[in-house]
Design a protein around this motif. Structure first.
Motif, PDB file in Angstrom:
ATOM      1  N   ALA A  94      31.396  42.307  33.818  1.00 28.78           N
ATOM      2  CA  ALA A  94      30.342  41.376  34.210  1.00 28.78           C
ATOM      3  C   ALA A  94      30.730  39.977  33.740  1.00 28.78           C
ATOM      4  CB  ALA A  94      29.004  41.792  33.612  1.00 28.78           C
ATOM      5  N   VAL A  95      30.721  39.027  34.661  1.00 28.96           N
ATOM      6  CA  VAL A  95      31.297  37.702  34.427  1.00 28.96           C
ATOM      7  C   VAL A  95      30.228  36.619  34.344  1.00 28.96           C
ATOM      8  CG1 VAL A  95      32.831  35.935  35.408  1.00 28.96           C
ATOM      9  CG2 VAL A  95      33.415  38.350  35.639  1.00 28.96           C
ATOM     10  N   ASN A  96      30.365  35.753  33.357  1.00 32.24           N
ATOM     11  CA  ASN A  96      29.660  34.471  33.347  1.00 32.24           C
ATOM     12  C   ASN A  96      30.603  33.373  33.799  1.00 32.24           C
ATOM     13  OD1 ASN A  96      27.127  35.299  32.583  1.00 32.24           O
ATOM     14  ND2 ASN A  96      27.242  34.515  30.497  1.00 32.24           N
ATOM     15  N   TYR A  97      30.022  32.280  34.273  1.00 33.16           N
ATOM     16  CA  TYR A  97      30.805  31.124  34.706  1.00 33.16           C
ATOM     17  C   TYR A  97      29.991  29.872  34.396  1.00 33.16           C
ATOM     18  CZ  TYR A  97      27.733  32.152  38.700  1.00 33.16           C
ATOM     19  OH  TYR A  97      26.647  32.444  39.492  1.00 33.16           O
ATOM     20  N   ARG A  98      30.634  28.749  34.360  1.00 30.95           N
ATOM     21  CA  ARG A  98      29.935  27.501  34.087  1.00 30.95           C
ATOM     22  C   ARG A  98      28.952  27.190  35.211  1.00 30.95           C
ATOM     23  NH1 ARG A  98      34.947  23.653  33.248  1.00 30.95           N
ATOM     24  NH2 ARG A  98      35.763  25.123  34.809  1.00 30.95           N
ATOM     25  N   LEU A  99      27.782  26.705  34.843  1.00 28.36           N
ATOM     26  CA  LEU A  99      26.683  26.534  35.781  1.00 28.36           C
ATOM     27  C   LEU A  99      26.397  25.056  36.044  1.00 28.36           C
ATOM     28  CD1 LEU A  99      24.337  29.232  34.213  1.00 28.36           C
ATOM     29  CD2 LEU A  99      25.707  29.484  36.298  1.00 28.36           C
ATOM     30  N   LEU A 100      25.642  24.813  37.121  1.00 29.38           N
ATOM     31  CA  LEU A 100      25.115  23.475  37.358  1.00 29.38           C
ATOM     32  C   LEU A 100      24.234  23.049  36.191  1.00 29.38           C
ATOM     33  CD1 LEU A 100      23.923  23.874  41.064  1.00 29.38           C
ATOM     34  CD2 LEU A 100      25.850  22.483  40.314  1.00 29.38           C
ATOM     35  N   PRO A 101      24.231  21.780  35.829  1.00 29.12           N
ATOM     36  CA  PRO A 101      24.946  20.663  36.450  1.00 29.12           C
ATOM     37  C   PRO A 101      26.353  20.437  35.876  1.00 29.12           C
ATOM     38  CG  PRO A 101      23.493  19.823  34.770  1.00 29.12           C
ATOM     39  CD  PRO A 101      23.280  21.317  34.793  1.00 29.12           C
ATOM     40  N   LYS A 102      26.802  21.348  35.019  1.00 25.84           N
ATOM     41  CA  LYS A 102      28.110  21.159  34.376  1.00 25.84           C
ATOM     42  C   LYS A 102      29.221  21.068  35.404  1.00 25.84           C
ATOM     43  CE  LYS A 102      28.528  23.231  30.487  1.00 25.84           C
ATOM     44  NZ  LYS A 102      28.677  24.305  29.468  1.00 25.84           N
ATOM     45  N   ILE A 103      29.247  22.009  36.340  1.00 23.64           N
ATOM     46  CA  ILE A 103      30.217  21.980  37.439  1.00 23.64           C
ATOM     47  C   ILE A 103      29.540  22.494  38.702  1.00 23.64           C
ATOM     48  CG2 ILE A 103      32.241  22.284  35.948  1.00 23.64           C
ATOM     49  CD1 ILE A 103      32.336  25.216  36.905  1.00 23.64           C
ATOM     50  N   GLY A 104      30.151  22.222  39.852  1.00 21.96           N
ATOM     51  CA  GLY A 104      29.616  22.666  41.124  1.00 21.96           C
ATOM     52  C   GLY A 104      30.241  23.959  41.611  1.00 21.96           C
ATOM     53  N   PRO A 105      29.803  24.444  42.777  1.00 22.53           N
ATOM     54  CA  PRO A 105      30.257  25.745  43.270  1.00 22.53           C
ATOM     55  C   PRO A 105      31.760  25.889  43.466  1.00 22.53           C
ATOM     56  CG  PRO A 105      28.268  25.089  44.417  1.00 22.53           C
ATOM     57  CD  PRO A 105      28.687  23.914  43.585  1.00 22.53           C
ATOM     58  N   LEU A 106      32.455  24.837  43.873  1.00 25.35           N
ATOM     59  CA  LEU A 106      33.897  24.970  44.074  1.00 25.35           C
ATOM     60  C   LEU A 106      34.595  25.295  42.752  1.00 25.35           C
ATOM     61  CD1 LEU A 106      36.282  24.868  45.982  1.00 25.35           C
ATOM     62  CD2 LEU A 106      36.400  22.393  45.640  1.00 25.35           C
ATOM     63  N   ASP A 107      34.230  24.591  41.692  1.00 25.31           N
ATOM     64  CA  ASP A 107      34.819  24.885  40.387  1.00 25.31           C
ATOM     65  C   ASP A 107      34.273  26.186  39.810  1.00 25.31           C
ATOM     66  OD1 ASP A 107      36.657  22.766  40.113  1.00 25.31           O
ATOM     67  OD2 ASP A 107      35.044  21.391  39.582  1.00 25.31           O
TER      68      ASP A 107
END
Length: 286
Positions: A94-107
Motif C-alpha cells: 500500500a503506497v503513499n505519495y506526496r499530495l496537493l498542494p505539495k505537488i500535482g498529479p504528474l509528479d
C-alpha cells in the motif's frame, strides 16, 4: 490534540488490530511499515507478505482522495484486499505519495513509479518476484495508475520495470480535457489547474498512443460519467492492441474500493482478469 508521532502510532496499532481480527497479520503476515522510496515523509509504502513466500506475485495499491487527501493505512484501502489475497500467497503493498498542494498529479504519478521501482528492487527480500507486479488504484489513485499505463516512460524514468497489468477502481479522471471543459467539481481545478497543455499531459486518454500492459477499468454505474469514460478509454486501448476490459458495478464510488476482496461476483470478476495476466498469478488464485 494528539501530537503527530502519537497519532501515527495509534493509527498503526489500530491497523494491526484490524488485520489480526481479519486473519491477515501476526503469524500469517509479515508487515514492513513505512518503507522509504524518497526523502519526503509521504514517500513511503507498507508491505504485507505471507510467510515463506517464494516467487510471489505482488499487488501494489494506490489510494485515492482527490489528489490531496487519503492514506495507505485506511481500512477501506487495505482490509478486505489483505484478507483476500495475502492468504492466497500475494504480497500486498500500500503506497503513499506526496499530495496537493505539495505537488500535482504528474509528479504524483512519478512518485508511484518511484515506489514501484523501489518495491521491485526489494521484492526478492519479501519472497516476491519483481516481474509479477499488478498495479491497482482507486479514484485519484486509479488516475495515477492509468497515467503510468498510458505513459510507461514515466515509470521507466524512475527505474521501474514493466508490470503485468493495471486495475483501475472507478478512476477519478481518464479524459482530463473533457472533464475540465464541462461542469466539474472544484477538486479538479485544484488538481489540474487552468493550463490545457497540463490537462493533456496528465490525461490517460490523450496520452494513450501505443499498446500497454493489460487493463481492467472498474466503473460505478451510480456515477453518471464514470462508465462511458471508462469505455472510451478501454476502447482506445483495445484498438491499440492492449488487452483491456470494463467491469461495470452497481456500487458507489467508495464501495468499489471497500468491497473489493469480499466474497462476491465483483471480486471473482476482478480475479478472472488477474488470472489472465500470468501463470503464477493464476496458480495463486486457484
Amino acid at each position: 490534540m494528539l501530537c503527530p508521532l502519537l497519532y501515527n502510532r495509534l493509527k498503526f496499532i489500530v491497523l494491526l488490530l484490524s488485520a489480526l481480527l481479519a486473519g491477515t497479520a501476526g503469524a500469517e503476515t509479515l508487515l514492513k511499515r513505512n518503507v522509504a522510496y524518497g526523502n519526503d515523509e509521504e514517500q513511503r509504502f507498507d508491505v504485507y507478505a505471507p510467510p515463506q513466500a517464494k516467487g510471489a506475485p505482488v499487488i501494489l495499491m494506490v489510494h485515492g482522495g482527490g489528489w490531496q487527501f487519503g492514506d495507505k493505512e485506511m481500512r477501506r484501502v487495505v482490509e478486505n484486499k489483505l484478507a483476500r489475497w495475502v492468504p492466497k500467497g500475494f504480497v500486498f503493498i500500500a503506497v503513499n505519495y506526496r499530495l496537493l498542494p505539495k505537488i500535482g498529479p504528474l509528479d504524483q504519478a512519478r512518485d508511484v513509479a518511484r515506489a514501484l521501482a523501489m518495491a521491485q528492487e526489494l521484492a526478492a527480500s519479501w519472497g516476491a518476484e519483481r516481474s509479477k507486479f499488478i498495479l491497482m488504484g482507486h479514484s485519484a489513485g486509479a488516475h495515477l495508475v492509468a497515467l503510468l499505463a498510458a505513459r510507461p516512460e514515466l515509470a521507466a524514468e524512475q527505474g521501474a520495470s514493466p508490470w503485468l497489468g493495471s486495475i483501475l477502481l472507478d478512476s477519478g479522471a481518464l479524459d482530463v480535457p473533457a472533464i475540465m471543459g464541462s461542469r466539474h467539481l472544484p477538486l479538479y481545478d485544484r488538481a489540474f489547474g487552468k493550463d490545457p497543455a497540463y490537462w493533456h499531459a496528465v490525461s490517460p486518454f490523450q496520452q494513450l498512443s501505443r499498446p500497454s500492459s493489460a487493463l481492467l477499468a472498474v466503473c460505478s454505474s451510480q456515477r453518471q460519467h464514470a462508465c462511458p469514460e471508462a469505455r472510451r478509454f478501454v476502447d482506445k486501448a483495445s484498438q491499440l492492441g492492449t488487452r483491456a476490459a470494463v467491469l461495470t458495478q452497481d456500487l458507489s464510488h467508495g464501495e468499489i474500493n471497500q468491497k473489493l476482496g469480499e466474497e462476491s461476483d465483483y471480486t471473482a470478476a476482478v480475479e478472472a482478469f488477474m488470472r489472465g495476466l500470468d501463470k503464477r498469478v493464476a496458480q495463486a488464485l486457484k
